[in-house]
Design a protein around this motif. Structure first.
Motif, short mmCIF file in Angstrom:
data_model
loop_
_atom_site.label_atom_id
_atom_site.label_comp_id
_atom_site.label_asym_id
_atom_site.label_seq_id
_atom_site.Cartn_x
_atom_site.Cartn_y
_atom_site.Cartn_z
N VAL A 146 0.84 -1.19 0.00
CA VAL A 146 0.00 0.00 0.00
C VAL A 146 0.88 1.25 0.00
N VAL A 147 0.62 2.12 -0.96
CA VAL A 147 1.44 3.33 -1.08
C VAL A 147 0.64 4.60 -0.83
N GLN A 148 -0.71 4.50 -0.83
CA GLN A 148 -1.51 5.70 -0.63
C GLN A 148 -2.92 5.35 -0.18
N THR A 149 -3.47 6.17 0.72
CA THR A 149 -4.87 6.06 1.09
C THR A 149 -5.53 7.43 0.95
N SER A 150 -6.81 7.41 0.59
CA SER A 150 -7.61 8.63 0.57
C SER A 150 -8.88 8.34 1.36
N GLY A 151 -9.05 9.02 2.47
CA GLY A 151 -10.19 8.77 3.33
C GLY A 151 -11.11 9.97 3.42
N PHE A 152 -12.41 9.74 3.35
CA PHE A 152 -13.40 10.81 3.36
C PHE A 152 -14.44 10.52 4.44
N GLY A 153 -14.62 11.48 5.34
CA GLY A 153 -15.54 11.31 6.45
C GLY A 153 -16.56 12.42 6.55
N PRO A 154 -17.47 12.55 5.58
CA PRO A 154 -18.51 13.57 5.65
C PRO A 154 -19.57 13.19 6.67
N HIS A 155 -20.11 14.20 7.35
CA HIS A 155 -21.15 14.00 8.35
C HIS A 155 -22.30 14.99 8.14
N ARG A 156 -23.46 14.64 8.64
CA ARG A 156 -24.59 15.57 8.66
C ARG A 156 -24.68 16.16 10.07
N LEU A 157 -24.82 17.48 10.14
CA LEU A 157 -24.83 18.15 11.44
C LEU A 157 -26.19 18.07 12.11
N PHE A 158 -27.27 18.19 11.33
CA PHE A 158 -28.62 18.20 11.90
C PHE A 158 -29.51 17.19 11.19
N GLY A 159 -30.60 16.82 11.85
CA GLY A 159 -31.64 16.04 11.20
C GLY A 159 -31.74 14.60 11.62
N HIS A 160 -30.66 13.99 12.14
CA HIS A 160 -30.73 12.58 12.51
C HIS A 160 -30.45 12.35 13.99
N VAL A 161 -29.79 13.30 14.66
CA VAL A 161 -29.56 13.22 16.10
C VAL A 161 -29.68 14.62 16.70
N GLN A 162 -29.91 14.67 18.00
CA GLN A 162 -29.94 15.93 18.73
C GLN A 162 -28.54 16.17 19.29
N ARG A 163 -27.87 17.22 18.84
CA ARG A 163 -26.50 17.46 19.27
C ARG A 163 -26.46 18.41 20.46
N PRO A 164 -25.64 18.09 21.46
CA PRO A 164 -25.54 18.96 22.64
C PRO A 164 -24.77 20.24 22.32
N ALA A 165 -24.84 21.21 23.21
CA ALA A 165 -24.20 22.51 22.98
C ALA A 165 -22.69 22.37 22.79
N TRP A 166 -22.06 21.44 23.51
CA TRP A 166 -20.61 21.33 23.41
C TRP A 166 -20.14 20.91 22.01
N ALA A 167 -21.03 20.30 21.22
CA ALA A 167 -20.66 19.87 19.88
C ALA A 167 -20.40 21.03 18.93
N PHE A 168 -20.74 22.25 19.34
CA PHE A 168 -20.56 23.43 18.49
C PHE A 168 -19.42 24.32 19.00
N ASP A 169 -18.64 23.82 19.95
CA ASP A 169 -17.54 24.59 20.53
C ASP A 169 -16.30 23.71 20.57
N ARG A 170 -15.33 24.01 19.71
CA ARG A 170 -14.18 23.12 19.54
C ARG A 170 -13.30 22.99 20.77
N GLN A 171 -13.45 23.87 21.76
CA GLN A 171 -12.65 23.68 22.98
C GLN A 171 -13.02 22.39 23.69
N TYR A 172 -14.23 21.86 23.42
CA TYR A 172 -14.68 20.64 24.07
C TYR A 172 -14.34 19.37 23.30
N PHE A 173 -14.05 19.49 21.99
CA PHE A 173 -13.74 18.29 21.21
C PHE A 173 -12.45 18.42 20.42
N GLY A 174 -11.78 19.57 20.49
CA GLY A 174 -10.46 19.70 19.88
C GLY A 174 -10.46 20.09 18.42
N GLY A 175 -11.62 20.33 17.82
CA GLY A 175 -11.67 20.74 16.42
C GLY A 175 -12.09 19.61 15.50
#
Length: 337
Positions: A146-175
């Motif tokens: 293996v000489v190369q990988t390309s990984g893609f991790g798109p996510h949906r922010l709203f519509g399928h789960v209720q996200r807590p307030a900390w999910a919108f502040d990178r100090q809580y998850f590191g970015g």
């Protein structure tokens, strides 16, 4: 003897997958703790076994408990893991396990001192059938080196789960890179067999959700090891029209072939998830991954009993986390230029 484990911190829904994978491997859930009554109620409805601990200390001081699993607020995961290891237990954290370098340094030190396990459940690899199957194919030489990988991790922010307030502040998850791209970083290390790597470049941006100024909705980075290169893109930009939360893909390029994984969905193609496509010198074919066994829980139980590293090497847990923090720290913000 059965492995006894406890669950602490239900702030992220990944706790359900963490508990399920251990129960599926034969471990016994004996205790749990969270400060939120609604989360406890939901957890107890899903997992009625075990007892509710009044506080974390009751779990830490219970010598019969072998393992603690947690999906607490990311900022709190490392310190919990350190306390768990100091109390003679092993630990499984949701990713990301760290939000700054000081946490990572302390965890590395305590892990070395105690010899306990600090496992990070990179679920897009360890509990995803197509990824596990791809690992077996690569190990068997199906596409050469293996000489190369390309990984893609798109996510949906709203519509399928209720996200807590900390999910919108990178100090809580590191970015966004530290949070989402840690999956793809770990997979780059695994598939390329790299025990060292560097971040060549990284970018972030907030293109759609600028009314949340403490987060980014796009991240991108390039990794390089002594013998391979990796490209990663993550985002919170999945459109509402997609029937799943994200079209997660991985491309693995080898000297004798290539593999493409469509982990969550095959757009306008086959139904379901865990799709694997292999192209080698003989042709192109689709491989059904439905019967692929997920062994992470069983392997972790064996590691707890035998003090091994069959589930995931400790060094890779820490290195993937370190590279994610490095990429986040050096990322250029395209929306602030």
């Amino acid at each position: 003897m059965s492995i006894r484990f406890a669950a602490v911190g239900f702030e992220h829904g990944h706790i359900y997958g963490q508990v399920a994978v251990m129960l599926g491997a034969g471990a016994d859930l004996v205790a749990y703790h969270d400060v939120d009554e609604a989360r406890v109620t939901r957890f107890r409805e899903r997992f009625p076994m075990g007892r509710r601990a009044e506080n974390i200390r009751q779990i830490l001081e219970d010598e019969s408990i072998d393992l603690v699993v947690s999906a607490a607020v990311p900022k709190e995961r490392a310190e919990l893991g350190i306390a768990v290891m100091r109390h003679g237990k092993d630990y499984m954290s949701d990713k990301p396990a760290f939000t700054d370098f000081k946490q990572l340094e302390r965890a590395r030190q305590v892990q070395a001192e105690t010899g306990r396990i600090f496992s990070v459940n990179f679920s897009e690899h360890l509990t995803q059938k197509a990824t596990v199957k791809a690992g077996k194919l690569v190990a068997a030489g199906a596409i050469g080196q293996v000489v190369q990988t390309s990984g893609f991790g798109p996510h949906r922010l709203f519509g399928h789960v209720q996200r807590p307030a900390w999910a919108f502040d990178r100090q809580y998850f590191g970015g966004i890179i530290n949070d989402l791209a840690s999956h793809q970083i770990e997979q780059f290390l695994f598939f390329t067999g790299s025990d060292q790597a560097e971040v060549v470049a990284a970018t972030v941006g907030n293109f759609r959700f600028r009314h949340y100024p403490r987060m980014h909705d796009f991240g991108d980075l390039t990794l390089r090891s002594a013998h391979a290169v990796g490209h990663i893109r993550v985002d919170w930009l999945t459109p509402a029209g997609l029937p799943v939360w994200g079209d997660v893909r991985l491309f693995i390029v080898g000297t004798e072939g290539m593999i493409e994984l469509r982990k969550n969905i095959d757009i306008a193609g086959r139904a379901g998830e865990s799709h694997l496509f292999l192209v080698d010198q003989r042709g192109a074919r689709y491989i059904d991954c439905s019967d692929t066994e997920i062994t992470y829980g069983r392997d972790l139980i064996a590691d707890i009993r035998e003090r091994g590293e069959s589930a995931i090497p400790q060094a890779r847990c820490f290195l993937a986390s370190e590279l994610a923090l490095q990429a986040e720290a050096m990322a250029v913000d395209l929306t602030r230029l």
